[in-house]
Design an enzyme around this catalytic site. Structure first.
Site, PDB file in Angstrom:
ATOM      1  N   ASP A   1      -5.703  31.275 -28.363  1.00 49.45           N
ATOM      2  CA  ASP A   1      -5.113  30.157 -27.619  1.00 49.45           C
ATOM      3  C   ASP A   1      -5.496  30.347 -26.161  1.00 49.45           C
ATOM      4  O   ASP A   1      -5.060  31.295 -25.506  1.00 49.45           O
ATOM      5  CB  ASP A   1      -3.589  30.159 -27.789  1.00 49.45           C
ATOM      6  CG  ASP A   1      -2.895  29.026 -27.044  1.00 49.45           C
ATOM      7  OD1 ASP A   1      -3.563  28.332 -26.243  1.00 49.45           O
ATOM      8  OD2 ASP A   1      -1.682  28.841 -27.244  1.00 49.45           O
TER       9      ASP A   1
ATOM     10  N   CYS B   1      -8.304  21.058 -24.453  1.00 51.22           N
ATOM     11  CA  CYS B   1      -8.152  22.128 -25.445  1.00 51.22           C
ATOM     12  C   CYS B   1      -8.975  21.870 -26.698  1.00 51.22           C
ATOM     13  O   CYS B   1      -9.506  22.814 -27.307  1.00 51.22           O
ATOM     14  CB  CYS B   1      -6.687  22.321 -25.805  1.00 51.22           C
ATOM     15  SG  CYS B   1      -5.839  20.860 -26.434  1.00 51.22           S
TER      16      CYS B   1
ATOM     17  N   HIS C   1      -1.739  20.205 -28.966  1.00 50.00           N
ATOM     18  CA  HIS C   1      -2.415  21.413 -28.526  1.00 50.00           C
ATOM     19  C   HIS C   1      -3.351  21.848 -29.647  1.00 50.00           C
ATOM     20  O   HIS C   1      -3.135  21.492 -30.818  1.00 50.00           O
ATOM     21  CB  HIS C   1      -1.405  22.508 -28.199  1.00 50.00           C
ATOM     22  CG  HIS C   1      -1.991  23.665 -27.452  1.00 50.00           C
ATOM     23  ND1 HIS C   1      -2.793  23.511 -26.341  1.00 50.00           N
ATOM     24  CD2 HIS C   1      -1.908  25.015 -27.654  1.00 50.00           C
ATOM     25  CE1 HIS C   1      -3.167  24.699 -25.889  1.00 50.00           C
ATOM     26  NE2 HIS C   1      -2.639  25.628 -26.685  1.00 50.00           N
TER      27      HIS C   1
END
Length: 234
Positions: free
Chosen positions: A81, A10, A66
């Site tokens: 996201d 990520c 994250h």
């Protein structure tokens, strides 16, 4: 829009998004701002809902960390996201490595669906947010991907990637390169330090509690967010 995507990376997905979107903007102007945001907790166990890899109806996943992207346009904030199921259709849910169809989501909607139940979390699971401008993230972030290495079960003490790395080159921002730093992801994930200045004077953004983060990016005129969650975080 389609952006480069590689599952389990990520921080690199958001870095590539910053590269592309900031280039498209030509410059981050006074009315369009981009921020990379690392989300973690003191124990590196952070609960987020509506996550694509979840097997639960509510989409709950406990990440060690994250990374998302926030776009601020005038007084309105939006979230990108890669792993959320919000606004996702079946094609997006069955995403392949290589690229991802993704859109910005209004901040209030994203926060309400992704961060709910905050007031019931024990202290060691409460979310913290490191917010860094996209320009700083592009110039200071560096990863040799060593955090993704695990011991090979075949023996011999060798290591292998828990998830194969993306095909693009390892990332090393210009400031990190000049400083001789090729791995600094822990400086972004670590939330408990008081300071924001680390190696060679590079600034790794600012850490917010969840209450501070919501107040920073939630439009005060938007009443779609569940405000009782804000009142009971801390």
């Amino acid at each position: 829009m389609e952006l480069p995507y590689w599952s389990c990376y990520c921080e690199e997905n958001i870095h590539k998004a910053c590269e592309i979107l900031q280039s498209d903007l030509k410059a981050v102007t006074s009315h369009i701002l981009l921020y990379a945001v690392f989300v973690s907790s003191p124990t590196r166990a952070v609960p987020l809902f509506c996550q694509r890899s979840s097997h639960r109806d509510d989409g709950l996943v406990i990440w060690d960390y994250h990374v998302i992207l926030i776009k601020v346009v005038d007084d309105d904030s939006y979230v990108l996201d890669f792993d959320t199921t919000i606004l996702a259709n079946n094609e997006q849910l069955n995403v392949r490595d290589g690229c991802r169809k993704v859109d910005f989501i209004p901040f209030a909607e994203y926060a309400d669906l992704t961060f709910h139940h905050s007031w019931s979390l024990p202290a060691d699971l409460r979310r913290y947010f490191r917010v860094i401008s996209s320009k700083d993230y592009l110039s200071t972030f560096a990863s040799d991907r060593s955090h993704m290495l695990v011991v090979d079960d075949s023996g011999g003490g060798r290591s292998k990637y828990g998830k194969a790395p993306p095909p693009w080159p390892q990332i090393c921002g210009s400031k990190a390169y000049v400083a001789g730093i090729f791995m600094n992801i822990d400086n972004y994930i670590e939330m408990m330090r008081e300071d924001t200045i680390f190696d060679h004077g590079m600034k790794y953004g600012e850490v917010f509690t969840e209450e501070q983060f919501l107040k920073r990016f939630l439009n005060p005129m938007d009443d779609t967010y569940s405000y009782q969650a804000i009142d009971r975080v801390g």
